[in-house]
Design a protein around this motif. Structure first.
Motif, PDB file in Angstrom:
ATOM      1  N   GLN A 149      -0.430  -4.081  -4.268  1.00  0.00           N
ATOM      2  CA  GLN A 149      -1.441  -4.550  -5.221  1.00  0.00           C
ATOM      3  C   GLN A 149      -1.760  -6.020  -4.985  1.00  0.00           C
ATOM      4  N   SER A 150      -0.732  -6.833  -4.770  1.00  0.00           N
ATOM      5  CA  SER A 150      -0.937  -8.263  -4.555  1.00  0.00           C
ATOM      6  C   SER A 150      -1.649  -8.540  -3.241  1.00  0.00           C
TER       7      SER A 150
ATOM      8  N   GLY B  77      -5.506  -1.882  -4.564  1.00  0.00           N
ATOM      9  CA  GLY B  77      -4.111  -1.487  -4.400  1.00  0.00           C
ATOM     10  C   GLY B  77      -3.924   0.014  -4.308  1.00  0.00           C
TER      11      GLY B  77
ATOM     12  N   SER C  30       3.122  -0.246  -4.905  1.00  0.00           N
ATOM     13  CA  SER C  30       4.101  -1.318  -5.085  1.00  0.00           C
ATOM     14  C   SER C  30       3.387  -2.615  -5.471  1.00  0.00           C
ATOM     15  N   ALA C  31       4.169  -3.550  -6.000  1.00  0.00           N
ATOM     16  CA  ALA C  31       3.614  -4.844  -6.389  1.00  0.00           C
ATOM     17  C   ALA C  31       3.021  -5.550  -5.175  1.00  0.00           C
ATOM     18  N   LEU C  32       3.663  -5.428  -4.017  1.00  0.00           N
ATOM     19  CA  LEU C  32       3.158  -6.095  -2.823  1.00  0.00           C
ATOM     20  C   LEU C  32       1.822  -5.504  -2.378  1.00  0.00           C
TER      21      LEU C  32
ATOM     22  N   ASN D 251       3.269 -13.351  -9.878  1.00  0.00           N
ATOM     23  CA  ASN D 251       3.157 -12.368 -10.956  1.00  0.00           C
ATOM     24  C   ASN D 251       4.520 -12.031 -11.538  1.00  0.00           C
ATOM     25  N   LEU D 252       5.547 -11.971 -10.691  1.00  0.00           N
ATOM     26  CA  LEU D 252       6.907 -11.699 -11.161  1.00  0.00           C
ATOM     27  C   LEU D 252       7.381 -12.833 -12.059  1.00  0.00           C
TER      28      LEU D 252
ATOM     29  N   GLY E  25      -0.291 -12.283   0.046  1.00  0.00           N
ATOM     30  CA  GLY E  25       0.053 -11.179  -0.857  1.00  0.00           C
ATOM     31  C   GLY E  25       1.443 -11.343  -1.443  1.00  0.00           C
ATOM     32  N   GLU E  26       2.398 -11.771  -0.624  1.00  0.00           N
ATOM     33  CA  GLU E  26       3.770 -11.996  -1.111  1.00  0.00           C
ATOM     34  C   GLU E  26       3.787 -13.104  -2.167  1.00  0.00           C
TER      35      GLU E  26
ATOM     36  N   SER F 184       2.439 -11.820  -5.399  1.00  0.00           N
ATOM     37  CA  SER F 184       3.430 -10.924  -5.994  1.00  0.00           C
ATOM     38  C   SER F 184       4.536 -11.719  -6.680  1.00  0.00           C
ATOM     39  N   GLN F 185       5.022 -12.759  -6.025  1.00  0.00           N
ATOM     40  CA  GLN F 185       6.081 -13.589  -6.597  1.00  0.00           C
ATOM     41  C   GLN F 185       5.583 -14.335  -7.836  1.00  0.00           C
TER      42      GLN F 185
END
Length: 90
Positions: free
Chosen positions: A7-8, A44, A3-5, A78-79, A71-72, A75-76
């Protein structure tokens, strides 16, 4: 695929480790974890358990929640970056 999280979270751990000037070996020693496992987390490829998050946070002198929040945040960011790139492409 992770998941993105996940990886982040790994990116955040790597950034914090590098900011300390530490190798993966040094972080592994300070957190009582295996060096190869640290590498898997940073890439990740492994999902850190709560116990692992606690060990990493303690080694990096953070609270577990601060480590997860980092990490959150990554992730945000990167989004948002992905949305901006899509907008440019249109």
């Amino acid at each position: 695929m992770a998941s993105a999280l996940v990886q982040s979270f790994g990116i955040g751990v790597r950034q914090l480790r590098e900011a300390q000037g530490w190798s993966q070996e040094r972080l592994a020693e300070n957190s009582n974890l295996n060096r190869s496992y640290i590498g898997e987390i940073e890439r990740g490829c492994a999902i850190a358990s709560l116990v692992t998050v606690e060990k990493l946070a303690a080694a990096l002198q953070l609270t577990p929640s601060a480590l997860v929040t980092r990490g959150e945040t990554i992730s945000q960011m990167n989004l948002v970056r992905g949305i901006q790139l899509m907008a440019i492409a249109c």
